[in-house]
Design a protein around this motif. Structure first.
Motif, PDB file in Angstrom:
ATOM      1  N   ILE A  30     -13.917 108.370  43.575  1.00 22.59           N
ATOM      2  CA  ILE A  30     -14.532 107.103  43.960  1.00 22.59           C
ATOM      3  C   ILE A  30     -15.923 106.990  43.358  1.00 22.59           C
ATOM      4  O   ILE A  30     -16.762 107.889  43.514  1.00 22.59           O
ATOM      5  CB  ILE A  30     -14.634 106.990  45.505  1.00 22.59           C
ATOM      6  N   PRO A  32     -19.017 104.393  43.687  1.00 22.66           N
ATOM      7  CA  PRO A  32     -19.417 103.251  44.531  1.00 22.66           C
ATOM      8  C   PRO A  32     -20.242 102.203  43.799  1.00 22.66           C
ATOM      9  O   PRO A  32     -21.108 101.563  44.393  1.00 22.66           O
ATOM     10  CB  PRO A  32     -20.231 103.932  45.638  1.00 22.66           C
ATOM     11  N   ASN A  62     -13.446 102.231  41.302  1.00 25.11           N
ATOM     12  CA  ASN A  62     -14.768 101.653  41.531  1.00 25.11           C
ATOM     13  C   ASN A  62     -14.763 100.892  42.851  1.00 25.11           C
ATOM     14  O   ASN A  62     -13.956  99.975  43.032  1.00 25.11           O
ATOM     15  CB  ASN A  62     -15.155 100.722  40.388  1.00 25.11           C
ATOM     16  N   ARG A  63     -15.645 101.301  43.764  1.00 21.46           N
ATOM     17  CA  ARG A  63     -15.746 100.650  45.075  1.00 21.46           C
ATOM     18  C   ARG A  63     -17.200 100.270  45.354  1.00 21.46           C
ATOM     19  O   ARG A  63     -17.883 100.908  46.140  1.00 21.46           O
ATOM     20  CB  ARG A  63     -15.221 101.598  46.166  1.00 21.46           C
ATOM     21  N   GLN A  68     -23.951 101.055  47.783  1.00 20.44           N
ATOM     22  CA  GLN A  68     -23.100 102.216  47.526  1.00 20.44           C
ATOM     23  C   GLN A  68     -22.543 102.854  48.807  1.00 20.44           C
ATOM     24  O   GLN A  68     -21.804 103.841  48.734  1.00 20.44           O
ATOM     25  CB  GLN A  68     -23.801 103.285  46.689  1.00 20.44           C
ATOM     26  N   GLY A  71     -18.281 102.659  49.261  1.00 22.11           N
ATOM     27  CA  GLY A  71     -17.488 103.686  48.606  1.00 22.11           C
ATOM     28  C   GLY A  71     -17.723 105.066  49.196  1.00 22.11           C
ATOM     29  O   GLY A  71     -16.790 105.861  49.356  1.00 22.11           O
TER      30      GLY A  71
END
Length: 317
Positions: A30, A32, A62-63, A68, A71
């Motif tokens: 992941i 973020p 990508n989250r 941030q 994620g």
């Protein structure tokens, strides 16, 4: 006693087998942040190499969002089995805790695997601003208190903290103009709508080479070899240092055998001369360490930025 020893040996053997067999299914990595930045580049570099050496893929996701935290929270709440990783910037662990409540404990809900990089941050001004050094910028700002504007990617962002530290140590006063990311800020910086920016080298070097921006200094404790004779800001302001970093994490309680295996693989990948040569010109200095050393480094960094944020009265958005 013999039964206890046999049980302990059996547990150690099981953990060893677990680490050797890992991974037995795809791993999620992941990031973020949105695609295209330094974290995404490093994550995909790691994933691509492991694709050719591991029996299972490492899939980058990508989250972005929530400074941030979105994620990071996904990883913090994942099963501690080693199949969900987080590659994140320092602000998740050292800055965000002081700007608002996070849905996780950054120091307790993750196990640090390794630092992966230092990101070169540069102090630049538009070519139209009549200053050519850190000293000249400070003198110019002192003669015009409150007239210069500096940009950032938001309250508490690395750009905001870097410029805040410059103001505190330089005894100057500038106006903070927050943006929703570096791109729109640099767009306003080029024609001089804002006059000061401290940010990642990879977004600035092309404009510096074209003569549209002046490079006054770097934020790291020492000069960067790839920047020639560009001084560190600390040469003009002794003690000034901002050293943004990226790191790899897993949820807390992942077996140490898996953590150590991933640590060794990432060290191998990022230690490659070819990878260093490819990412270095983008302002990415690859750095790795042990899980224990990285954990200690994070605690020190958290304390440092917590002190600055409180002294400067910086609030979250």
């Amino acid at each position: 006693m013999k039964r206890w020893i046999a049980g302990a040996l059996g547990a150690l053997f099981s953990l060893s087998v677990l680490a050797q067999a890992f991974p037995e299914r795809p791993v999620r990595l992941i990031v973020p942040l949105t695609p295209g930045g330094s974290p995404d580049t490093i994550a995909r570099t790691i994933a691509q190499d492991l694709q050719g050496t591991w029996p299972q893929p490492v899939v980058v996701e990508n989250r972005p969002g929530g400074s941030q935290n979105i994620g990071a929270d996904l990883v913090a709440k994942s099963a501690p089995d080693g199949y969900t990783w987080l590659l994140a910037p320092d602000n998740v662990f050292s800055v965000n805790p002081y700007l608002g409540k996070q849905p996780f404990d950054p120091l307790a809900d993750f196990v640090p695997v390794t630092q992966v990089a230092r990101i070169q941050f540069l102090l630049v001004v538009p070519s139209s601003l009549p200053v050519n050094s850190v000293q000249e910028l400070i003198a110019y700002a002192k003669a015009r208190p409150g007239e210069l504007n500096f940009g950032s990617s938001g309250n508490g962002s690395p750009q905001h903290l870097s410029a805040t530290l410059l103001q505190l140590m330089g005894g100057i006063k500038m106006n903070h103009v927050p943006y929703k990311g570096a791109a729109p800020a640099v767009t306003d910086l080029l024609p001089g709508r804002i006059q000061v920016w401290i940010g990642a080298a990879n977004t600035l070097l092309p404009h510096i080479k074209e003569g549209k921006l002046k490079l006054l200094g770097s934020t790291a404790p020492q000069r960067f070899p790839n920047l020639g004779d560009t001084p560190a800001i600390g040469e003009a302001l002794p003690g000034y240092a901002v050293d943004p970093w990226l790191g790899l994490f897993m949820p807390a309680k992942v077996p140490p055998e898996i953590v150590n295996k991933v640590n060794a693989e990432v060290k191998r990948i990022l230690g490659s001369p070819e990878v260093k040569a490819r990412l270095g010109p983008q302002g990415i200095e690859l750095v790795t360490n042990s899980p224990a050393d990285f954990a200690r480094f994070i605690r020190e960094d958290n304390a440092k930025w917590g002190k600055l944020i409180k002294e400067a009265g910086i609030k979250g958005e």
